[in-house]
Scaffold this motif. Sequence first.
Motif, mmCIF file in Angstrom:
data_model
loop_
_atom_site.group_PDB
_atom_site.id
_atom_site.type_symbol
_atom_site.label_atom_id
_atom_site.label_comp_id
_atom_site.label_asym_id
_atom_site.label_seq_id
_atom_site.Cartn_x
_atom_site.Cartn_y
_atom_site.Cartn_z
ATOM 1 N N LEU A 1 0.824 -1.206 0.000
ATOM 2 C CA LEU A 1 0.000 0.000 0.000
ATOM 3 C C LEU A 1 0.857 1.255 0.000
ATOM 4 C CD1 LEU A 1 -2.822 1.345 0.293
ATOM 5 C CD2 LEU A 1 -2.465 1.239 2.782
ATOM 6 N N VAL A 2 1.777 1.366 0.962
ATOM 7 C CA VAL A 2 2.541 2.602 1.087
ATOM 8 C C VAL A 2 3.491 2.788 -0.100
ATOM 9 C CG1 VAL A 2 4.451 1.640 2.463
ATOM 10 C CG2 VAL A 2 3.813 4.042 2.725
ATOM 11 N N THR A 3 4.035 1.691 -0.632
ATOM 12 C CA THR A 3 4.895 1.804 -1.812
ATOM 13 C C THR A 3 4.093 2.275 -3.014
ATOM 14 O OG1 THR A 3 6.315 0.025 -0.993
ATOM 15 C CG2 THR A 3 6.485 0.558 -3.325
ATOM 16 N N SER A 4 2.908 1.709 -3.202
ATOM 17 C CA SER A 4 2.070 2.091 -4.337
ATOM 18 C C SER A 4 1.619 3.548 -4.239
ATOM 19 C CB SER A 4 0.844 1.175 -4.417
ATOM 20 O OG SER A 4 1.225 -0.169 -4.588
ATOM 21 N N LEU A 5 1.175 3.960 -3.050
ATOM 22 C CA LEU A 5 0.717 5.338 -2.885
ATOM 23 C C LEU A 5 1.841 6.322 -3.181
ATOM 24 C CD1 LEU A 5 -1.499 5.187 0.360
ATOM 25 C CD2 LEU A 5 -2.171 4.892 -2.028
ATOM 26 N N THR A 6 3.026 6.026 -2.685
ATOM 27 C CA THR A 6 4.160 6.928 -2.901
ATOM 28 C C THR A 6 4.554 6.972 -4.366
ATOM 29 O OG1 THR A 6 4.965 6.353 -0.687
ATOM 30 C CG2 THR A 6 6.499 7.492 -2.156
ATOM 31 N N ALA A 7 4.594 5.812 -5.015
ATOM 32 C CA ALA A 7 5.006 5.756 -6.414
ATOM 33 C C ALA A 7 4.001 6.463 -7.317
ATOM 34 C CB ALA A 7 5.181 4.301 -6.847
ATOM 35 N N VAL A 8 2.721 6.261 -7.080
ATOM 36 C CA VAL A 8 1.695 6.926 -7.900
ATOM 37 C C VAL A 8 1.807 8.431 -7.757
ATOM 38 C CG1 VAL A 8 -0.792 7.322 -8.132
ATOM 39 C CG2 VAL A 8 0.080 4.993 -7.933
ATOM 40 N N TRP A 9 1.945 8.905 -6.514
ATOM 41 C CA TRP A 9 2.092 10.347 -6.309
ATOM 42 C C TRP A 9 3.375 10.869 -6.956
ATOM 43 C CZ3 TRP A 9 6.095 12.790 -3.646
ATOM 44 C CH2 TRP A 9 5.949 14.176 -3.487
ATOM 45 N N GLY A 10 4.502 10.204 -6.687
ATOM 46 C CA GLY A 10 5.791 10.689 -7.169
ATOM 47 C C GLY A 10 5.907 10.679 -8.683
ATOM 48 N N LEU A 11 5.448 9.613 -9.329
ATOM 49 C CA LEU A 11 5.560 9.514 -10.776
ATOM 50 C C LEU A 11 4.590 10.462 -11.473
ATOM 51 C CD1 LEU A 11 6.077 5.674 -11.198
ATOM 52 C CD2 LEU A 11 7.796 7.497 -11.298
ATOM 53 N N ARG A 12 3.385 10.637 -10.915
ATOM 54 C CA ARG A 12 2.460 11.606 -11.506
ATOM 55 C C ARG A 12 3.061 12.998 -11.474
ATOM 56 N NH1 ARG A 12 -0.693 15.838 -11.433
ATOM 57 N NH2 ARG A 12 0.431 16.487 -9.553
ATOM 58 N N LEU A 13 3.644 13.352 -10.330
ATOM 59 C CA LEU A 13 4.246 14.673 -10.195
ATOM 60 C C LEU A 13 5.414 14.842 -11.159
ATOM 61 C CD1 LEU A 13 4.346 17.347 -8.650
ATOM 62 C CD2 LEU A 13 5.868 16.240 -6.997
ATOM 63 N N ALA A 14 6.271 13.823 -11.268
ATOM 64 C CA ALA A 14 7.418 13.911 -12.173
ATOM 65 C C ALA A 14 6.982 14.076 -13.621
ATOM 66 C CB ALA A 14 8.291 12.665 -12.017
ATOM 67 N N VAL A 15 5.997 13.307 -14.045
ATOM 68 C CA VAL A 15 5.504 13.395 -15.429
ATOM 69 C C VAL A 15 4.868 14.758 -15.679
ATOM 70 C CG1 VAL A 15 3.809 12.477 -17.052
ATOM 71 C CG2 VAL A 15 5.235 10.921 -15.725
ATOM 72 N N HIS A 16 4.084 15.230 -14.721
ATOM 73 C CA HIS A 16 3.432 16.532 -14.877
ATOM 74 C C HIS A 16 4.465 17.651 -15.034
ATOM 75 C CE1 HIS A 16 0.927 20.026 -14.191
ATOM 76 N NE2 HIS A 16 1.687 20.349 -13.158
ATOM 77 N N ILE A 17 5.484 17.651 -14.185
ATOM 78 C CA ILE A 17 6.498 18.710 -14.261
ATOM 79 C C ILE A 17 7.303 18.597 -15.544
ATOM 80 C CG2 ILE A 17 8.609 19.573 -13.178
ATOM 81 C CD1 ILE A 17 7.358 18.930 -10.478
ATOM 82 N N ALA A 18 7.584 17.373 -15.984
ATOM 83 C CA ALA A 18 8.320 17.187 -17.233
ATOM 84 C C ALA A 18 7.533 17.738 -18.414
ATOM 85 C CB ALA A 18 8.624 15.702 -17.438
ATOM 86 N N ARG A 19 6.240 17.460 -18.456
ATOM 87 C CA ARG A 19 5.403 17.971 -19.543
ATOM 88 C C ARG A 19 5.293 19.491 -19.490
ATOM 89 N NH1 ARG A 19 0.350 13.631 -19.298
ATOM 90 N NH2 ARG A 19 1.378 11.960 -20.493
ATOM 91 N N ARG A 20 5.139 20.022 -18.288
ATOM 92 C CA ARG A 20 4.993 21.466 -18.142
ATOM 93 C C ARG A 20 6.248 22.215 -18.575
ATOM 94 N NH1 ARG A 20 4.051 23.377 -12.131
ATOM 95 N NH2 ARG A 20 6.300 23.014 -12.096
ATOM 96 N N GLY A 21 7.408 21.624 -18.327
ATOM 97 C CA GLY A 21 8.657 22.305 -18.646
ATOM 98 C C GLY A 21 9.205 22.026 -20.031
ATOM 99 N N ARG A 22 8.525 21.150 -20.801
ATOM 100 C CA ARG A 22 9.037 20.773 -22.122
ATOM 101 C C ARG A 22 9.123 21.998 -23.034
ATOM 102 N NH1 ARG A 22 5.272 16.616 -24.621
ATOM 103 N NH2 ARG A 22 6.077 15.379 -22.870
ATOM 104 N N GLY A 23 10.289 22.175 -23.642
ATOM 105 C CA GLY A 23 10.480 23.274 -24.575
ATOM 106 C C GLY A 23 10.848 24.597 -23.935
ATOM 107 N N HIS A 24 10.921 24.629 -22.605
ATOM 108 C CA HIS A 24 11.289 25.866 -21.916
ATOM 109 C C HIS A 24 12.767 25.812 -21.508
ATOM 110 C CE1 HIS A 24 7.158 27.376 -21.543
ATOM 111 N NE2 HIS A 24 6.814 26.104 -21.357
ATOM 112 N N GLY A 25 13.325 26.978 -21.320
ATOM 113 C CA GLY A 25 14.713 27.056 -20.879
ATOM 114 C C GLY A 25 14.800 26.943 -19.370
ATOM 115 N N GLU A 26 15.826 27.565 -18.812
ATOM 116 C CA GLU A 26 16.052 27.500 -17.373
ATOM 117 C C GLU A 26 14.936 28.197 -16.609
ATOM 118 O OE1 GLU A 26 16.938 25.938 -14.825
ATOM 119 O OE2 GLU A 26 19.119 26.103 -15.095
#
Length: 272
Positions: A70-95
């Motif tokens: 349970l705790v591994t799944s909850l953490t992974a779902v939260w962490g990976l969703r956040l990582a993917v969201h930030i990656a998409r949001r920053g795509r094509g932008h500079g620093e």
Amino acid sequence: MSGFPWGAFALNLAWAAAAALAVMLVTFAVAVRTGVHRIVDIAWGAAFTAVAAVTFAASAGQGDLVRRLLVTSLTAVWGLRLAVHIARRGRGHGEDPRYRALLAKAPGSRNLYALRTVYLLQGALVWLVSLPVQAAQYVPGRPSAVVWAGAVLWAVGLGFETVGDAQLARFKADPANRGRIMDRGLWAWTRHPNYFGDFCVWWGLYLTACDLPASAAVSFVSPLVMSLLLTRGSGKRLLERHMADRPGYAGYMARTSGFLPRPPRRRGAGSS
């Protein structure tokens, strides 16, 4: 229920630190090669996922399997969703302007300064904030109602983050909204639905470690630190300082809760 396995948990703390450090060092190497340090924000969620995975492996034969999954799944779902969201949001932008301003103050090598003040600091915070994720996996016995209540609180938080981020992305994608303040959907109830969501996620994860007084005590610093970061540190306060001079933002602040969701005040009502 038997006691908390302090010896095994102490060894796990070292494994978790190594996992967080490895993610940050790999990210630092990529950032140096590309010249863009904003990718460390992607590593934040990924590092929590790595810590959860390493802890799950290290705790085999120690804690209850249902709780560990349970705790591994909850953490992974939260962490990976956040990582993917930030990656998409920053795509094509500079620093990111935050890191550009920070590195402009570097007394020597910008990269070494970034390593010390950004990557290693964030790695240490990942290790500290993830204490409930680590401790919960060493708690024996079937999860209690408190643990499942934590999972529900986690789901509320993830919902706020996911819906709030999606609403903001759609708003920004419409050229008619250029220069306007997002004050619709969840953003009409709180100025920071994503930060409030993070708050719920980490208090929910803390509850998964609360079936033993020992694991609850050793983990309590985690949601406190995350709450301070979200409300007083690099979250709400920093963003609002950046937004303060935007046209319409003062009015938005006056009618919209700063953190905890509540119905918006009518336009022209008293300030919060």
